[in-house]
Scaffold this active site. Structure first.
Site, PDB file in Angstrom:
ATOM      1  CE1 TYR A 244      -2.208  -5.682  -1.937  1.00  0.00           C
ATOM      2  CE2 TYR A 244      -4.248  -6.282  -0.837  1.00  0.00           C
ATOM      3  CZ  TYR A 244      -3.420  -6.346  -1.935  1.00  0.00           C
ATOM      4  OH  TYR A 244      -3.790  -7.084  -3.026  1.00  0.00           O
TER       5      TYR A 244
ATOM      6  CG  HIS B 162       2.676  -5.902  -8.137  1.00  0.00           C
ATOM      7  ND1 HIS B 162       1.381  -5.603  -8.499  1.00  0.00           N
ATOM      8  CD2 HIS B 162       3.352  -6.118  -9.281  1.00  0.00           C
ATOM      9  CE1 HIS B 162       1.283  -5.656  -9.814  1.00  0.00           C
ATOM     10  NE2 HIS B 162       2.470  -5.954 -10.314  1.00  0.00           N
ATOM     11  CB  ILE B 163       2.010  -3.325  -1.725  1.00  0.00           C
ATOM     12  CG1 ILE B 163       1.956  -1.857  -2.185  1.00  0.00           C
ATOM     13  CG2 ILE B 163       2.159  -3.434  -0.215  1.00  0.00           C
ATOM     14  CD1 ILE B 163       0.686  -1.125  -1.779  1.00  0.00           C
ATOM     15  CB  SER B 164       1.238  -8.387  -1.685  1.00  0.00           C
ATOM     16  OG  SER B 164       0.661  -8.586  -2.961  1.00  0.00           O
TER      17      SER B 164
ATOM     18  CD  GLU C 268       3.690  -5.016 -13.340  1.00  0.00           C
ATOM     19  OE1 GLU C 268       3.462  -6.104 -12.769  1.00  0.00           O
ATOM     20  OE2 GLU C 268       3.570  -4.856 -14.577  1.00  0.00           O
TER      21      GLU C 268
ATOM     22  NE  ARG D 149      -8.349  -5.262  -2.146  1.00  0.00           N
ATOM     23  CZ  ARG D 149      -7.338  -5.442  -2.981  1.00  0.00           C
ATOM     24  NH1 ARG D 149      -6.414  -4.521  -3.112  1.00  0.00           N
ATOM     25  NH2 ARG D 149      -7.262  -6.520  -3.701  1.00  0.00           N
TER      26      ARG D 149
ATOM     27  N   PRO E  58      -6.812   0.103  -9.476  1.00  0.00           N
ATOM     28  CG  PRO E  58      -8.179  -1.032 -10.984  1.00  0.00           C
ATOM     29  CD  PRO E  58      -6.782  -0.521 -10.803  1.00  0.00           C
ATOM     30  CG  ASN E  59     -10.053  -2.786  -5.477  1.00  0.00           C
ATOM     31  OD1 ASN E  59     -11.113  -2.261  -5.159  1.00  0.00           O
ATOM     32  ND2 ASN E  59      -9.981  -3.786  -6.332  1.00  0.00           N
TER      33      ASN E  59
ATOM     34  NE  ARG F  38      -2.028 -11.633  -2.402  1.00  0.00           N
ATOM     35  CZ  ARG F  38      -2.768 -10.578  -2.667  1.00  0.00           C
ATOM     36  NH1 ARG F  38      -2.240  -9.511  -3.226  1.00  0.00           N
ATOM     37  NH2 ARG F  38      -4.062 -10.586  -2.392  1.00  0.00           N
TER      38      ARG F  38
ATOM     39  CG  ASP G  20      -1.953  -2.840 -26.506  1.00  0.00           C
ATOM     40  OD1 ASP G  20      -1.000  -3.650 -26.407  1.00  0.00           O
ATOM     41  OD2 ASP G  20      -3.033  -3.128 -27.075  1.00  0.00           O
TER      42      ASP G  20
ATOM     43  CG  HIS H 152      -3.204 -10.264 -12.337  1.00  0.00           C
ATOM     44  ND1 HIS H 152      -1.879 -10.581 -12.082  1.00  0.00           N
ATOM     45  CD2 HIS H 152      -3.660  -9.623 -11.231  1.00  0.00           C
ATOM     46  CE1 HIS H 152      -1.570 -10.167 -10.860  1.00  0.00           C
ATOM     47  NE2 HIS H 152      -2.624  -9.581 -10.326  1.00  0.00           N
TER      48      HIS H 152
ATOM     49  NE  ARG I 244      -4.214 -11.805  -5.586  1.00  0.00           N
ATOM     50  CZ  ARG I 244      -5.043 -10.776  -5.701  1.00  0.00           C
ATOM     51  NH1 ARG I 244      -4.721  -9.740  -6.439  1.00  0.00           N
ATOM     52  NH2 ARG I 244      -6.202 -10.778  -5.081  1.00  0.00           N
TER      53      ARG I 244
ATOM     54  CB  ALA J 272      -7.147  -6.653 -10.217  1.00  0.00           C
TER      55      ALA J 272
ATOM     56  CG  ASN K 193       0.335  -1.522  -7.259  1.00  0.00           C
ATOM     57  OD1 ASN K 193      -0.294  -2.356  -7.881  1.00  0.00           O
ATOM     58  ND2 ASN K 193       0.606  -1.632  -5.968  1.00  0.00           N
TER      59      ASN K 193
END
Length: 143
Positions: free
Chosen positions: A21, A99-101, A97, A16, A8-9, A106, A86, A79, A110, A76, A73
């Site tokens: 990002y 994550h860009i940031s 996994e 954004r 998402p996003n 943060r 699962d 979390h 997160r 959200a 990635n």
């Protein structure tokens, strides 16, 4: 073949929170992943969805479609999505996994990933480069 999933996003990359990002778009990221895959000698398929169920289906079907590993990635969903956790643990492919940031630098919420424990590894805070490192780990058998 490597499947690169963005949650998402992430379709809003470049628009954004560019201070977090960056200014590059999802399309830029996907082109980079395909280029890096070619350099590593492995085809890459990139997909993005804002819908948890779609991500679950792609993960569940990945092995049947010939993929050898997944870079994800989860956005959200990282979390709180036990369904995503699962799905990852319920299939045999290695998952890394990304994550860009730097999620640990943060907001407090997160700092916890419910999905990382069922992944082979987690890369955070290295921008788009994290995707390349994840792909390298999968290709070299470390993912």
């Amino acid at each position: 073949m490597i499947l690169v999933l963005n949650g998402p996003n992430l379709n809003r990359l470049g628009l954004r929170e560019p201070g977090v990002y960056g200014s590059q778009t999802l399309e830029d990221l996907e082109r980079l992943c395909e280029t890096w895959g070619a350099e590593l000698g492995v085809p890459v398929t990139c997909r993005q969805s804002n819908y948890e169920g779609q991500l679950l289906e792609w993960i569940q079907d990945a092995e049947a479609h010939g993929f050898s590993g997944i870079v994800i990635n989860p956005g959200a969903l990282t979390h709180y999505s036990y369904a995503l956790r699962d799905a990852i643990s319920g299939q045999p492919l290695p998952v890394v996994e990304v994550h860009i940031s730097n999620v640990d630098a943060r907001e407090e919420f997160r700092h916890r990933s419910v999905t990382a424990a069922v992944c082979k590894g987690k890369i955070s805070g290295l921008g788009f480069l994290g995707y390349r490192l994840a792909m390298e780990a999968l290709v070299e058998g470390n993912g």
